[in-house]
Design a protein around this motif. Structure first.
Motif, PDB file in Angstrom:
ATOM      1  N   LEU A 116       2.662  -2.532  -2.644  1.00  0.00           N
ATOM      2  CA  LEU A 116       2.449  -3.923  -3.058  1.00  0.00           C
ATOM      3  C   LEU A 116       3.561  -4.845  -2.546  1.00  0.00           C
ATOM      4  O   LEU A 116       3.308  -5.997  -2.220  1.00  0.00           O
ATOM      5  CB  LEU A 116       2.328  -4.020  -4.581  1.00  0.00           C
ATOM      6  CG  LEU A 116       1.101  -3.337  -5.182  1.00  0.00           C
ATOM      7  CD1 LEU A 116       1.151  -3.387  -6.702  1.00  0.00           C
ATOM      8  CD2 LEU A 116      -0.188  -3.972  -4.673  1.00  0.00           C
ATOM      9  N   PHE A 117       4.787  -4.354  -2.486  1.00  0.00           N
ATOM     10  CA  PHE A 117       5.899  -5.163  -1.979  1.00  0.00           C
ATOM     11  C   PHE A 117       5.855  -5.306  -0.462  1.00  0.00           C
ATOM     12  O   PHE A 117       6.320  -6.295   0.083  1.00  0.00           O
ATOM     13  CB  PHE A 117       7.238  -4.538  -2.389  1.00  0.00           C
ATOM     14  CG  PHE A 117       7.711  -4.920  -3.760  1.00  0.00           C
ATOM     15  CD1 PHE A 117       6.853  -4.916  -4.852  1.00  0.00           C
ATOM     16  CD2 PHE A 117       9.024  -5.264  -3.976  1.00  0.00           C
ATOM     17  CE1 PHE A 117       7.293  -5.260  -6.121  1.00  0.00           C
ATOM     18  CE2 PHE A 117       9.480  -5.609  -5.235  1.00  0.00           C
ATOM     19  CZ  PHE A 117       8.615  -5.608  -6.311  1.00  0.00           C
ATOM     20  N   ASP A 118       5.309  -4.305   0.226  1.00  0.00           N
ATOM     21  CA  ASP A 118       5.216  -4.339   1.693  1.00  0.00           C
ATOM     22  C   ASP A 118       4.015  -5.205   2.083  1.00  0.00           C
ATOM     23  O   ASP A 118       2.989  -4.715   2.529  1.00  0.00           O
ATOM     24  CB  ASP A 118       5.078  -2.918   2.235  1.00  0.00           C
ATOM     25  CG  ASP A 118       5.038  -2.858   3.750  1.00  0.00           C
ATOM     26  OD1 ASP A 118       5.384  -3.858   4.416  1.00  0.00           O
ATOM     27  OD2 ASP A 118       4.657  -1.791   4.278  1.00  0.00           O
ATOM     28  N   GLU A 119       4.162  -6.514   1.898  1.00  0.00           N
ATOM     29  CA  GLU A 119       3.049  -7.449   2.087  1.00  0.00           C
ATOM     30  C   GLU A 119       2.480  -7.428   3.505  1.00  0.00           C
ATOM     31  O   GLU A 119       1.284  -7.603   3.696  1.00  0.00           O
ATOM     32  CB  GLU A 119       3.500  -8.869   1.732  1.00  0.00           C
ATOM     33  CG  GLU A 119       3.811  -9.049   0.260  1.00  0.00           C
ATOM     34  CD  GLU A 119       4.317 -10.435  -0.098  1.00  0.00           C
ATOM     35  OE1 GLU A 119       4.620 -11.234   0.815  1.00  0.00           O
ATOM     36  OE2 GLU A 119       4.417 -10.720  -1.302  1.00  0.00           O
ATOM     37  N   LYS A 120       3.336  -7.227   4.491  1.00  0.00           N
ATOM     38  CA  LYS A 120       2.883  -7.248   5.884  1.00  0.00           C
ATOM     39  C   LYS A 120       2.440  -5.877   6.375  1.00  0.00           C
ATOM     40  O   LYS A 120       2.058  -5.725   7.525  1.00  0.00           O
ATOM     41  CB  LYS A 120       3.990  -7.814   6.770  1.00  0.00           C
ATOM     42  CG  LYS A 120       4.286  -9.265   6.465  1.00  0.00           C
ATOM     43  CD  LYS A 120       5.373  -9.811   7.375  1.00  0.00           C
ATOM     44  CE  LYS A 120       5.654 -11.245   7.015  1.00  0.00           C
ATOM     45  NZ  LYS A 120       6.916 -11.390   6.292  1.00  0.00           N
ATOM     46  N   LYS A 121       2.519  -4.880   5.506  1.00  0.00           N
ATOM     47  CA  LYS A 121       2.091  -3.505   5.816  1.00  0.00           C
ATOM     48  C   LYS A 121       2.775  -2.970   7.074  1.00  0.00           C
ATOM     49  O   LYS A 121       2.153  -2.354   7.927  1.00  0.00           O
ATOM     50  CB  LYS A 121       0.563  -3.417   5.957  1.00  0.00           C
ATOM     51  CG  LYS A 121      -0.200  -3.938   4.759  1.00  0.00           C
ATOM     52  CD  LYS A 121       0.149  -3.186   3.505  1.00  0.00           C
ATOM     53  CE  LYS A 121      -0.614  -3.725   2.302  1.00  0.00           C
ATOM     54  NZ  LYS A 121       0.095  -3.550   1.059  1.00  0.00           N
ATOM     55  N   ILE A 125      10.015  -3.211   3.796  1.00  0.00           N
ATOM     56  CA  ILE A 125       9.929  -4.495   3.103  1.00  0.00           C
ATOM     57  C   ILE A 125      10.962  -5.456   3.669  1.00  0.00           C
ATOM     58  O   ILE A 125      12.153  -5.125   3.738  1.00  0.00           O
ATOM     59  CB  ILE A 125      10.166  -4.297   1.587  1.00  0.00           C
ATOM     60  CG1 ILE A 125       9.131  -3.323   1.014  1.00  0.00           C
ATOM     61  CG2 ILE A 125      10.131  -5.633   0.858  1.00  0.00           C
ATOM     62  CD1 ILE A 125       9.469  -2.835  -0.381  1.00  0.00           C
ATOM     63  N   ASP A 129       9.363 -10.841   1.654  1.00  0.00           N
ATOM     64  CA  ASP A 129       8.349 -10.079   0.910  1.00  0.00           C
ATOM     65  C   ASP A 129       8.929  -9.598  -0.418  1.00  0.00           C
ATOM     66  O   ASP A 129       8.243  -9.615  -1.452  1.00  0.00           O
ATOM     67  CB  ASP A 129       7.877  -8.862   1.705  1.00  0.00           C
ATOM     68  CG  ASP A 129       7.128  -9.232   2.971  1.00  0.00           C
ATOM     69  OD1 ASP A 129       6.653 -10.373   3.065  1.00  0.00           O
ATOM     70  OD2 ASP A 129       7.012  -8.369   3.864  1.00  0.00           O
ATOM     71  N   HIS A 132       9.067 -12.627  -2.780  1.00  0.00           N
ATOM     72  CA  HIS A 132       7.708 -13.011  -3.207  1.00  0.00           C
ATOM     73  C   HIS A 132       7.129 -11.988  -4.185  1.00  0.00           C
ATOM     74  O   HIS A 132       6.450 -12.353  -5.145  1.00  0.00           O
ATOM     75  CB  HIS A 132       6.793 -13.182  -2.002  1.00  0.00           C
ATOM     76  CG  HIS A 132       7.108 -14.392  -1.195  1.00  0.00           C
ATOM     77  ND1 HIS A 132       7.029 -14.414   0.171  1.00  0.00           N
ATOM     78  CD2 HIS A 132       7.551 -15.620  -1.547  1.00  0.00           C
ATOM     79  CE1 HIS A 132       7.393 -15.606   0.617  1.00  0.00           C
ATOM     80  NE2 HIS A 132       7.716 -16.356  -0.415  1.00  0.00           N
ATOM     81  N   SER A 133       7.398 -10.712  -3.947  1.00  0.00           N
ATOM     82  CA  SER A 133       6.871  -9.678  -4.836  1.00  0.00           C
ATOM     83  C   SER A 133       7.559  -9.696  -6.191  1.00  0.00           C
ATOM     84  O   SER A 133       6.920  -9.474  -7.223  1.00  0.00           O
ATOM     85  CB  SER A 133       7.032  -8.309  -4.184  1.00  0.00           C
ATOM     86  OG  SER A 133       6.268  -8.249  -3.003  1.00  0.00           O
ATOM     87  N   ARG A 152      -3.542  -4.428  -9.568  1.00  0.00           N
ATOM     88  CA  ARG A 152      -3.378  -3.926  -8.194  1.00  0.00           C
ATOM     89  C   ARG A 152      -2.529  -2.655  -8.162  1.00  0.00           C
ATOM     90  O   ARG A 152      -2.744  -1.791  -7.314  1.00  0.00           O
ATOM     91  CB  ARG A 152      -2.785  -4.997  -7.289  1.00  0.00           C
ATOM     92  CG  ARG A 152      -3.772  -6.138  -7.036  1.00  0.00           C
ATOM     93  CD  ARG A 152      -3.272  -7.164  -6.041  1.00  0.00           C
ATOM     94  NE  ARG A 152      -2.055  -7.804  -6.505  1.00  0.00           N
ATOM     95  CZ  ARG A 152      -0.962  -7.982  -5.760  1.00  0.00           C
ATOM     96  NH1 ARG A 152      -0.934  -7.592  -4.519  1.00  0.00           N
ATOM     97  NH2 ARG A 152       0.094  -8.574  -6.273  1.00  0.00           N
ATOM     98  N   GLU A 158      -7.599   0.373  -3.755  1.00  0.00           N
ATOM     99  CA  GLU A 158      -7.685  -1.046  -3.392  1.00  0.00           C
ATOM    100  C   GLU A 158      -9.126  -1.497  -3.183  1.00  0.00           C
ATOM    101  O   GLU A 158      -9.476  -2.166  -2.219  1.00  0.00           O
ATOM    102  CB  GLU A 158      -6.827  -1.336  -2.157  1.00  0.00           C
ATOM    103  CG  GLU A 158      -5.350  -1.039  -2.386  1.00  0.00           C
ATOM    104  CD  GLU A 158      -4.475  -1.289  -1.185  1.00  0.00           C
ATOM    105  OE1 GLU A 158      -4.949  -1.894  -0.202  1.00  0.00           O
ATOM    106  OE2 GLU A 158      -3.309  -0.861  -1.230  1.00  0.00           O
TER     107      GLU A 158
END
Length: 200
Positions: A116-121, A125, A129, A132-133, A152, A158
């Protein structure tokens, strides 16, 4: 001109056949090694980002955090992200070391939080990110945002739906962390109750 050509001829013949063979062999080895490394997506480490006051202000403006809080989060991020690999990114092992005091065991909750923290996959991190997380944990974050994050976290596949198997996996993870052993019968009874109570 003839003297120049004869000096070039002398220089090119200066290498013995074994030296020429060694140079060719070295070039072939280098080519093979770099091709092999390319199979593993070998990349140089990204340069570390240095954040100016304007950067911190911009990040703060997109969250509930003040500039001072973002600056404190940057200090925390720098400590966490340099604990194993000092590349300006927070890797899963570094997050695990910070939260669980070990970088070696597998943990379902940690995996989900990291995802969830790794927004850009990207598999790591970035600082923005991270901020924001963490915004969802701010005291002024809305209840809706907190519920969405929790959903989530438990929505392992997912899909927008938490199914029976996901409930089972999360319960097993909870019991494992708590050193509790439950029979399959009790586990099924708990899952049945969750389904009845929440109409899963």
């Amino acid at each position: 001109m003839d003297s120049t050509r004869s000096s070039l001829d002398k220089r090119s013949s200066y290498f013995t056949p074994s030296e020429k063979l060694c140079a060719v062999f070295k070039a072939i080895i280098e080519t093979v090694i770099f091709s092999f490394l390319g199979c593993f997506n070998f990349h140089r480490l990204p340069p570390k980002h240095h954040y100016s006051f304007n950067d911190l202000n911009r990040i703060a403006s997109t969250t509930l955090f003040s500039v001072n809080e973002v600056e404190a989060l940057l200090d925390l991020f720098k400590k966490l992200s340099s604990s194993i690999v000092d590349d300006g990114l927070l890797h899963k092992e570094e997050l695990q070391l910070a939260l669980l005091r070990t970088a070696s065991s597998r943990n379902l909750f940690l995996d989900r939080i990291f995802d969830l923290f790794d927004e850009k996959k990207k598999g790591a991190i970035e600082f923005e990110d991270f901020v924001h997380s963490l915004n969802v944990f701010h005291p002024r974050a809305s209840l809706e945002d907190k519920i969405d994050f929790a959903f989530r976290l438990y929505d392992l596949k997912e899909t927008g739906y938490i199914g029976r198997e996901e409930v089972r996996q999360m319960l097993n993870a909870i019991f494992l962390e708590s050193d509790l052993q439950l029979s399959e019968q009790y586990l099924e009874a708990i899952i049945d109750k969750v389904e009845r109570d929440f109409h899963c």
